[in-house]
Write a protein that holds these residues in place. Structure first.
Motif, PDB file in Angstrom:
ATOM      1  N   LEU A  50       0.831  -1.199   0.000  1.00 55.48           N
ATOM      2  CA  LEU A  50       0.000   0.000   0.000  1.00 55.48           C
ATOM      3  C   LEU A  50       0.866   1.250   0.000  1.00 55.48           C
ATOM      4  CD1 LEU A  50      -2.512  -1.088   2.787  1.00 55.48           C
ATOM      5  CD2 LEU A  50      -2.883  -1.144   0.325  1.00 55.48           C
ATOM      6  N   GLU A  51       0.313   2.330  -0.528  1.00 56.75           N
ATOM      7  CA  GLU A  51       1.044   3.589  -0.535  1.00 56.75           C
ATOM      8  C   GLU A  51       1.218   4.109   0.897  1.00 56.75           C
ATOM      9  OE1 GLU A  51       0.506   8.079  -2.329  1.00 56.75           O
ATOM     10  OE2 GLU A  51      -0.395   6.388  -3.395  1.00 56.75           O
ATOM     11  N   HIS A  52       0.175   3.944   1.713  1.00 51.73           N
ATOM     12  CA  HIS A  52       0.208   4.379   3.112  1.00 51.73           C
ATOM     13  C   HIS A  52      -0.226   3.201   3.989  1.00 51.73           C
ATOM     14  CE1 HIS A  52       0.803   8.488   1.826  1.00 51.73           C
ATOM     15  NE2 HIS A  52      -0.226   8.362   1.005  1.00 51.73           N
ATOM     16  N   PRO A  53       0.680   2.269   4.269  1.00 52.39           N
ATOM     17  CA  PRO A  53       0.295   1.103   5.071  1.00 52.39           C
ATOM     18  C   PRO A  53      -0.007   1.499   6.514  1.00 52.39           C
ATOM     19  CG  PRO A  53       2.656   1.121   4.728  1.00 52.39           C
ATOM     20  CD  PRO A  53       2.089   2.245   3.907  1.00 52.39           C
ATOM     21  N   LYS A  54      -0.861   0.705   7.148  1.00 52.37           N
ATOM     22  CA  LYS A  54      -1.187   0.954   8.551  1.00 52.37           C
ATOM     23  C   LYS A  54       0.011   0.568   9.414  1.00 52.37           C
ATOM     24  CE  LYS A  54      -6.123   0.409   8.054  1.00 52.37           C
ATOM     25  NZ  LYS A  54      -7.338  -0.251   8.503  1.00 52.37           N
TER      26      LYS A  54
ATOM     27  N   GLN B 273     -11.673  -3.945  14.836  1.00 50.58           N
ATOM     28  CA  GLN B 273     -10.502  -3.065  14.894  1.00 50.58           C
ATOM     29  C   GLN B 273     -10.583  -1.991  13.810  1.00 50.58           C
ATOM     30  OE1 GLN B 273     -10.191  -6.495  14.729  1.00 50.58           O
ATOM     31  NE2 GLN B 273      -8.542  -7.198  16.071  1.00 50.58           N
ATOM     32  N   GLY B 274     -11.048  -2.372  12.635  1.00 55.12           N
ATOM     33  CA  GLY B 274     -11.214  -1.406  11.548  1.00 55.12           C
ATOM     34  C   GLY B 274     -12.252  -0.348  11.884  1.00 55.12           C
ATOM     35  N   ARG B 275     -13.301  -0.765  12.602  1.00 54.86           N
ATOM     36  CA  ARG B 275     -14.317   0.206  13.011  1.00 54.86           C
ATOM     37  C   ARG B 275     -13.762   1.176  14.060  1.00 54.86           C
ATOM     38  NH1 ARG B 275     -17.260  -4.238  11.812  1.00 54.86           N
ATOM     39  NH2 ARG B 275     -17.343  -5.086  13.917  1.00 54.86           N
TER      40      ARG B 275
END
Length: 105
Positions: A65-69, A92-94
């Protein structure tokens, strides 16, 4: 019964095949001469094979990804975690989305 890493030397029922299937397969042990004549795959197979294998290995997994978590440690109140967990898979995403909304990102 053989464990996962042990070779089975005799038929064991209940493993997904019949005694007839077991008896129909013949895998004799290699002789000393056959072992002496063996060569590394790099000496036998064409270089293109290994190049293709390396390209396949690199293409596995999720795309970058361009901006990984980023993984961090964050302490939250138990009731907050319980509320998000109760909403099911992807909690977790929420939490991430709620933090984005609260921060105005």
């Amino acid at each position: 019964m053989a464990t996962k890493n042990q070779k089975m030397k005799s038929f064991e029922p209940g493993r997904g095949y019949t005694k007839e299937d077991w008896d129909a397969v013949d895998f004799p042990e290699l002789t000393a001469e056959e072992l002496d004549n063996m060569r590394p795959a790099m000496d036998v197979l064409p270089a293109e094979f290994f190049k293709a294998m390396e390209e396949h290995r690199k293409s596995r997994g999720r795309p970058s990804l361009e901006h990984p978590k980023k993984q961090i440690t964050l302490r939250l109140d138990e009731d907050v975690i319980a509320k998000f967990r109760a909403s099911g898979k992807g909690w977790q995403g929420r939490i991430n989305e709620a933090l984005r909304k609260a921060s105005g990102v």
